[in-house]
Design a protein around this motif. Sequence first.
Motif, PDB file in Angstrom:
ATOM      1  N   PHE A 181      -3.914  -6.238  -2.301  1.00 28.63           N
ATOM      2  CA  PHE A 181      -4.119  -5.663  -3.634  1.00 28.63           C
ATOM      3  C   PHE A 181      -4.809  -4.305  -3.534  1.00 28.63           C
ATOM      4  N   VAL A 182      -5.848  -4.216  -2.710  1.00 31.05           N
ATOM      5  CA  VAL A 182      -6.570  -2.956  -2.538  1.00 31.05           C
ATOM      6  C   VAL A 182      -5.638  -1.887  -1.961  1.00 31.05           C
ATOM      7  N   VAL A 183      -4.832  -2.255  -0.974  1.00 25.40           N
ATOM      8  CA  VAL A 183      -3.907  -1.299  -0.368  1.00 25.40           C
ATOM      9  C   VAL A 183      -2.893  -0.803  -1.401  1.00 25.40           C
ATOM     10  N   VAL A 184      -2.357  -1.696  -2.213  1.00 21.98           N
ATOM     11  CA  VAL A 184      -1.375  -1.299  -3.223  1.00 21.98           C
ATOM     12  C   VAL A 184      -2.004  -0.359  -4.244  1.00 21.98           C
ATOM     13  N   VAL A 185      -3.227  -0.674  -4.676  1.00 26.40           N
ATOM     14  CA  VAL A 185      -3.908   0.209  -5.632  1.00 26.40           C
ATOM     15  C   VAL A 185      -4.164   1.567  -4.999  1.00 26.40           C
ATOM     16  N   PHE A 186      -4.595   1.585  -3.737  1.00 30.37           N
ATOM     17  CA  PHE A 186      -4.864   2.850  -3.073  1.00 30.37           C
ATOM     18  C   PHE A 186      -3.582   3.658  -2.878  1.00 30.37           C
ATOM     19  N   LEU A 187      -2.501   2.985  -2.512  1.00 29.22           N
ATOM     20  CA  LEU A 187      -1.233   3.698  -2.380  1.00 29.22           C
ATOM     21  C   LEU A 187      -0.787   4.276  -3.717  1.00 29.22           C
ATOM     22  N   GLY A 188      -1.058   3.560  -4.787  1.00 33.70           N
ATOM     23  CA  GLY A 188      -0.746   4.085  -6.111  1.00 33.70           C
ATOM     24  C   GLY A 188      -1.537   5.343  -6.407  1.00 33.70           C
ATOM     25  N   MET A 189      -2.791   5.364  -5.947  1.00 31.52           N
ATOM     26  CA  MET A 189      -3.599   6.577  -6.126  1.00 31.52           C
ATOM     27  C   MET A 189      -3.031   7.735  -5.315  1.00 31.52           C
ATOM     28  N   VAL A 190      -2.642   7.458  -4.073  1.00 31.76           N
ATOM     29  CA  VAL A 190      -2.105   8.517  -3.207  1.00 31.76           C
ATOM     30  C   VAL A 190      -0.808   9.061  -3.784  1.00 31.76           C
ATOM     31  N   LEU A 191       0.091   8.169  -4.171  1.00 32.88           N
ATOM     32  CA  LEU A 191       1.376   8.615  -4.697  1.00 32.88           C
ATOM     33  C   LEU A 191       1.240   9.257  -6.069  1.00 32.88           C
ATOM     34  N   GLY A 192       0.220   8.857  -6.815  1.00 32.93           N
ATOM     35  CA  GLY A 192       0.007   9.432  -8.138  1.00 32.93           C
ATOM     36  C   GLY A 192      -0.800  10.716  -8.105  1.00 32.93           C
ATOM     37  N   GLY A 193      -1.239  11.124  -6.930  1.00 29.50           N
ATOM     38  CA  GLY A 193      -1.981  12.368  -6.805  1.00 29.50           C
ATOM     39  C   GLY A 193      -3.481  12.217  -6.969  1.00 29.50           C
TER      40      GLY A 193
END
Length: 126
Positions: free
Chosen positions: A67-79
Motif C-alpha cells: 500500500f505504501v509503495v503504491v501511494v508513493f508511486l502515485g506521488m512520483v507519477l503525479g509529480g
Amino acid sequence: MAQGDTLLNALIGAVATAVLSGFVPFAPLFGGALAGYLEGGDRDDGLRVGVISGVIGLALSAVLFLFVVVVFLGMVLGGGAPMGFGAFGLVFFLVVAVVGAIYIVGLSAAGGWLGNYVKYETDIGN
C-alpha cells in the motif's frame, strides 16, 4: 491452549505481533515467544512455529508495505515527488523489504525458541 497445533499457534503469534507492533519495540520477538510457548514440544518445534508465525506476520506486513509503495508511486507519477528518484527509489524499497523480512522472521524464530525455553526450563512455565 492448543499444544501441538502448529498453524493455530503460529496464527496467534502473528496476531500478537500485529497488535503489538504499533507500540512495542521488537514485537515479532514477543509474538514468536507466545507461539513457541503455546506450541510445546522441543526447541525445534518452538523454532519452527516461530518461523511460521514470522512468515504469516510478514505476509500481513507485506500488504501494508505494498500500500505504501503504491501511494508513493502515485506521488512520483503525479509529480509530487522528485522525478530523479527512479533507480534509487527502487533499490531503497528493495533494501527496506529485505531488511524488514529478516527482522520479522528472524525475531519471530528467536522468540519461538525462547518461548519454548521459558515453558520447559524456567519456573515461569510451570
